[in-house]
Design a protein around this motif. Structure first.
Motif, mmCIF file in Angstrom:
data_model
loop_
_atom_site.group_PDB
_atom_site.id
_atom_site.type_symbol
_atom_site.label_atom_id
_atom_site.label_comp_id
_atom_site.label_asym_id
_atom_site.label_seq_id
_atom_site.Cartn_x
_atom_site.Cartn_y
_atom_site.Cartn_z
ATOM 1 N N ARG A 66 0.834 -1.220 0.000
ATOM 2 C CA ARG A 66 0.000 0.000 0.000
ATOM 3 C C ARG A 66 0.860 1.258 0.000
ATOM 4 N NH1 ARG A 66 -5.241 -1.196 3.910
ATOM 5 N NH2 ARG A 66 -5.842 -3.164 2.932
ATOM 6 N N ASP A 67 1.926 1.242 0.793
ATOM 7 C CA ASP A 67 2.783 2.419 0.817
ATOM 8 C C ASP A 67 3.585 2.550 -0.471
ATOM 9 O OD1 ASP A 67 1.891 3.272 3.239
ATOM 10 O OD2 ASP A 67 3.518 2.403 4.405
ATOM 11 N N ILE A 68 3.935 1.429 -1.089
ATOM 12 C CA ILE A 68 4.596 1.495 -2.398
ATOM 13 C C ILE A 68 3.667 2.182 -3.393
ATOM 14 C CG2 ILE A 68 5.426 0.137 -4.364
ATOM 15 C CD1 ILE A 68 6.402 -1.955 -2.375
ATOM 16 N N SER A 69 2.414 1.785 -3.384
ATOM 17 C CA SER A 69 1.440 2.366 -4.301
ATOM 18 C C SER A 69 1.191 3.834 -3.986
ATOM 19 C CB SER A 69 0.130 1.582 -4.224
ATOM 20 O OG SER A 69 -0.835 2.114 -5.098
ATOM 21 N N LYS A 70 1.126 4.174 -2.707
ATOM 22 C CA LYS A 70 0.830 5.549 -2.302
ATOM 23 C C LYS A 70 2.015 6.472 -2.555
ATOM 24 C CE LYS A 70 -0.779 8.246 1.676
ATOM 25 N NZ LYS A 70 -1.221 8.184 3.097
ATOM 26 N N GLN A 71 3.224 6.025 -2.183
ATOM 27 C CA GLN A 71 4.415 6.858 -2.303
ATOM 28 C C GLN A 71 5.095 6.725 -3.654
ATOM 29 O OE1 GLN A 71 7.088 6.330 1.081
ATOM 30 N NE2 GLN A 71 5.365 5.807 2.404
ATOM 31 N N LYS A 72 4.684 5.728 -4.448
ATOM 32 C CA LYS A 72 5.315 5.462 -5.743
ATOM 33 C C LYS A 72 6.831 5.267 -5.569
ATOM 34 C CE LYS A 72 1.653 5.525 -8.302
ATOM 35 N NZ LYS A 72 0.723 5.299 -7.213
ATOM 36 N N GLN A 73 7.181 4.511 -4.532
ATOM 37 C CA GLN A 73 8.587 4.219 -4.261
ATOM 38 C C GLN A 73 8.695 2.817 -3.681
ATOM 39 O OE1 GLN A 73 10.672 5.277 -0.536
ATOM 40 N NE2 GLN A 73 11.906 6.672 -1.781
ATOM 41 N N VAL A 74 9.731 2.083 -4.091
ATOM 42 C CA VAL A 74 10.047 0.803 -3.480
ATOM 43 C C VAL A 74 11.540 0.779 -3.199
ATOM 44 C CG1 VAL A 74 10.384 -0.356 -5.718
ATOM 45 C CG2 VAL A 74 9.880 -1.707 -3.674
ATOM 46 N N VAL A 75 11.901 0.243 -2.030
ATOM 47 C CA VAL A 75 13.299 0.111 -1.631
ATOM 48 C C VAL A 75 13.640 -1.374 -1.611
ATOM 49 C CG1 VAL A 75 15.003 0.560 0.174
ATOM 50 C CG2 VAL A 75 13.184 2.220 -0.272
ATOM 51 N N ILE A 76 14.603 -1.765 -2.431
ATOM 52 C CA ILE A 76 15.004 -3.171 -2.533
ATOM 53 C C ILE A 76 16.204 -3.402 -1.629
ATOM 54 C CG2 ILE A 76 15.596 -5.055 -4.088
ATOM 55 C CD1 ILE A 76 12.965 -3.735 -4.812
ATOM 56 N N VAL A 77 16.042 -4.240 -0.601
ATOM 57 C CA VAL A 77 17.146 -4.585 0.288
ATOM 58 C C VAL A 77 17.484 -6.061 0.095
ATOM 59 C CG1 VAL A 77 16.541 -2.789 1.933
ATOM 60 C CG2 VAL A 77 15.580 -5.061 2.218
ATOM 61 N N GLU A 78 18.468 -6.554 0.860
ATOM 62 C CA GLU A 78 18.987 -7.889 0.557
ATOM 63 C C GLU A 78 18.554 -8.978 1.524
ATOM 64 O OE1 GLU A 78 23.195 -7.750 -0.058
ATOM 65 O OE2 GLU A 78 22.996 -6.704 -1.967
ATOM 66 N N GLY A 79 17.990 -8.642 2.680
ATOM 67 C CA GLY A 79 17.666 -9.688 3.640
ATOM 68 C C GLY A 79 16.420 -9.404 4.451
#
Length: 644
Positions: free
Chosen positions: A254-267
């Motif tokens: 939901r926050d990805i959709s709202k903020q139009k941002q995704v943070v890709i981490v490794e673990g």
């Protein structure tokens, strides 16, 4: 892979599900008149509610942003699921068994999927309960040392698999699951002699899909005598495919959709650290590199339709360790960068710390600064390319230019390319013209190598050419083709009356009745778009009362008018109860027909006055008969209105 869901099953689920109950889980709905509810639109920011839901129609429509659809499209847009997943979720909600059509007959693969999800959910509850036992002390200590308290473990569903070969197996068998189901779900492995628990003595993270269903697990080694890999995941199963899942997507979507941002981490712990620090758009891959299938999961949430739009507002932020493995991961991510229309960035923590260690060492604010201080992916890759050359020598600078030029040539936004040409010239101490020639040469070489590919696109344009298929296979209308809506109609009293009458025909056709609809068929309209909708209503009078009434109207009108049909179908009607609603709808359509009859009567009277009594006796007699017929129709209309 399961076949298509049976068409009758889809219709049955749609008819049984109350759309207001589903939307109500996301939007606070209030009454907006008889049979109509409204609330703040979940698809765009607004202060005054313009999002309407009509349970009887089974549809929603936002008069602010134009979003429109049924219960399945709402779930697809809100939770970013496929159509099949939306149908399956609603079927599970009402306890309906779906059938799939493939080959010669129906299939019930959905039942298998539901059982595997249920097995994973039951395993999750078992693991969570085990985390409080004395045997789980190493797991609790591991979490505590990394800054995660019991409430954090509960929020992320972290659990513990006891060091036993049959504890989970026996527990789930006691819950009614078969060995075949447990093996198929990846919870149990088949040994030489007998099945055994796959996860033993490990810290457990549930891996969920975008709908929140548990489909697998990630397990971290804790005990010294555990000779297995440091991290062990669920193997590929009918419901879990590691290349298609992202840990934390259920919490972040939901926050990805709202903020139009995704943070890709490794673990897994990095996701936990980011979320607890306020970066609630963080997700991680599950034992595999970030790839094409992950992009497919994220793209709808970012509003990213591909096509290389340089003005896309979405952000994809990759976090990488500065070691060699992290550099290789960065290269792989860069190779996929062109598949996003969103802008891509890289965030590298100072001191080579991953997000979990960074939070431990410097606190939550350091995590937030890490994302805030992100660098564009292109800058990161150009800098990395330059680091591999000795820039103190002419030969090294020339070699660096040759290596960096293809990176700049791949930038979609030409104005951005020029900016990086200027930056690269400064970093290398070269003339801009020299750098520009190298980049142009790299671009020509790239175009030449791909010119033989069929169906390729430049990636530099915006949208889709007129008349070609857009996202999802839908045809894209010409950009200058007007799209009708209630707000596009004139705001004069005559048009408002026509609008309200057509609204009544669309929403309450059975209350209006077929005879009255037939009379409305001859009415003239000042607003042509409303006349088009009226014609569709009259053409489908044989479908009064059917569940597909609105679908038939929508399919019958031209594409630019379909939005108007949706708005007319969901706009509130001023009535206090069902009885008032029926009276109002008939009354407004009667008013429309009577207005038309009066206009025709005035026209006939004018013709009658202009006709010469001596030369047009037969014509005058015909006009008088028409006038009598109109007066009779008006009397019948009034009588019917009083009777109703």
């Amino acid at each position: 892979m399961a076949g298509l869901i049976a068409r009758n099953d889809i219709d049955e689920v749609r008819a049984r599900v109350n759309i207001a109950d589903v939307v109500g889980d996301y939007v606070t709905l209030k009454s907006a008149g008889v049979g109509s509810l409204k609330g703040l639109c979940p698809f765009h920011d607004e202060r005054s509610p313009s999002f309407h839901v009509r349970p009887q129609v089974g549809r929603y429509h936002c008069f602010g942003c134009g979003e429109d659809g049924d219960v399945f499209s709402f779930i697809m847009k809100q939770d970013h699921t496929t159509f099949s997943e939306a149908v399956e979720r609603m079927a599970a909600k009402i306890g309906f068994t779906l059938h799939y059509e493939e080959g010669d007959g129906p299939r019930t693969d959905y039942n298998t999927r539901a059982r595997l999800i249920a097995a994973n959910e039951a395993a999750l509850q078992f693991y969570i309960a085990q985390l409080t036992t004395p045997a789980a002390d190493p797991a609790r200590r591991f979490l505590g040392e990394r800054g995660f308290d019991p409430s954090a473990a509960q929020h992320f569903g972290v659990g513990f698999a006891p060091k036993s070969f049959d504890a989970l197996k026996d527990h789930l068998k006691g819950r009614g699951f078969t060995m075949e189901e447990l093996t198929s779900a990846g919870l149990v492995s088949q040994g030489d002699r007998s099945p055994y628990d796959r996860f033993r003595g490990r810290l457990m993270w549930p891996i969920r899909d975008v709908t929140g269903a548990t489909i697998g697990f990630g397990a971290r080694r804790l005990l010294e005598d555990d000779k297995g890999p440091k991290y062990l995941n669920t193997p590929d199963t009918p419901i879990y495919h590691k290349s298609q899942v992202l840990y934390g997507i259920d919490l972040a979507r939901r926050d990805i959709s709202k903020q139009k941002q995704v943070v890709i981490v490794e673990g897994y712990t990095d996701v936990m650290a980011c979320h607890l620090a306020g970066i609630t758009t963080a997700v991680a891959t599950c034992g595999t590199s970030f790839g094409v299938d992950h992009i497919k999961v994220l793209r709808p949430m970012l509003g990213d339709v591909g096509g290389g739009d340089p003005n896309a507002n979405g952000e994809v932020v990759f976090t990488f360790d500065p070691d060699e493995a992290g550099q290789r991961a960065a290269s792989r991510a860069f190779a996929e960068e062109q598949r996003f229309a969103a802008q891509t960035y890289v965030a590298v923590a100072p001191g080579g710390l991953d997000p979990c260690d960074l939070r431990l060492a410097r606190g939550d604010d350091a995590i937030r600064r890490l994302v805030t201080n992100k660098r564009p992916m292109f800058e990161f890759m150009i800098r990395r390319t330059l680091d591999g050359h000795d820039l103190e020598t002419v030969e090294g600078r020339v070699a660096a230019l040759r290596s960096a030029a293809p990176v700049l040539a791949g930038i979609r936004d030409r104005s951005l390319t020029q900016g990086y040409v200027r930056e690269l010239a400064g970093w290398l101490g070269m003339e801009m013209a020299e750098v520009r020639r190298a980049v142009d040469g790299a671009r020509r070489a790239s175009s030449s190598s791909s010119s033989g590919s069929s169906g390729s696109s430049s990636g530099g344009g915006r949208g889709v050419p007129v008349g070609q298929a857009g996202p999802g296979g839908q045809m894209v209308a010409p950009l200058d083709e007007p799209v009708a809506g209630i707000r596009s109609l004139p705001n004069d009293p005559i048009t408002r009356m026509e609008r309200d009458a057509v609204m009544a025909m669309v929403q309450q056709p059975t209350s209006v009745g077929a005879p009255l609809l037939g009379l409305a068929a001859a009415a003239t309209f000042s607003a042509p778009m409303l006349a088009v909708v009226r014609d569709a209503v009259v053409a489908n009078v044989d479908a009064l009362g059917r569940s597909d009434w609105l679908d038939r109207l929508t399919s019958d009108v031209p594409a630019p008018v379909r939005g108007l049909v949706s708005e007319l179908a969901l706009a509130p009607i001023p009535a206090r109860n069902d009885e008032d609603l029926a009276i109002y709808c008939r009354g407004i359509v009667v008013a429309l027909v009577e207005r038309d009859l009066l206009a025709r009567k005035a026209s006939l009277l004018g013709q009658l006055q202009r006709a010469d009594p001596n030369e047009h006796a037969e014509r005058r007699a015909d006009l008088q008969r028409q006038l009598v017929d109109i007066d009779a129709q008006r009397m019948r209309l009034r009588a019917d209105a009083q009777a109703s």
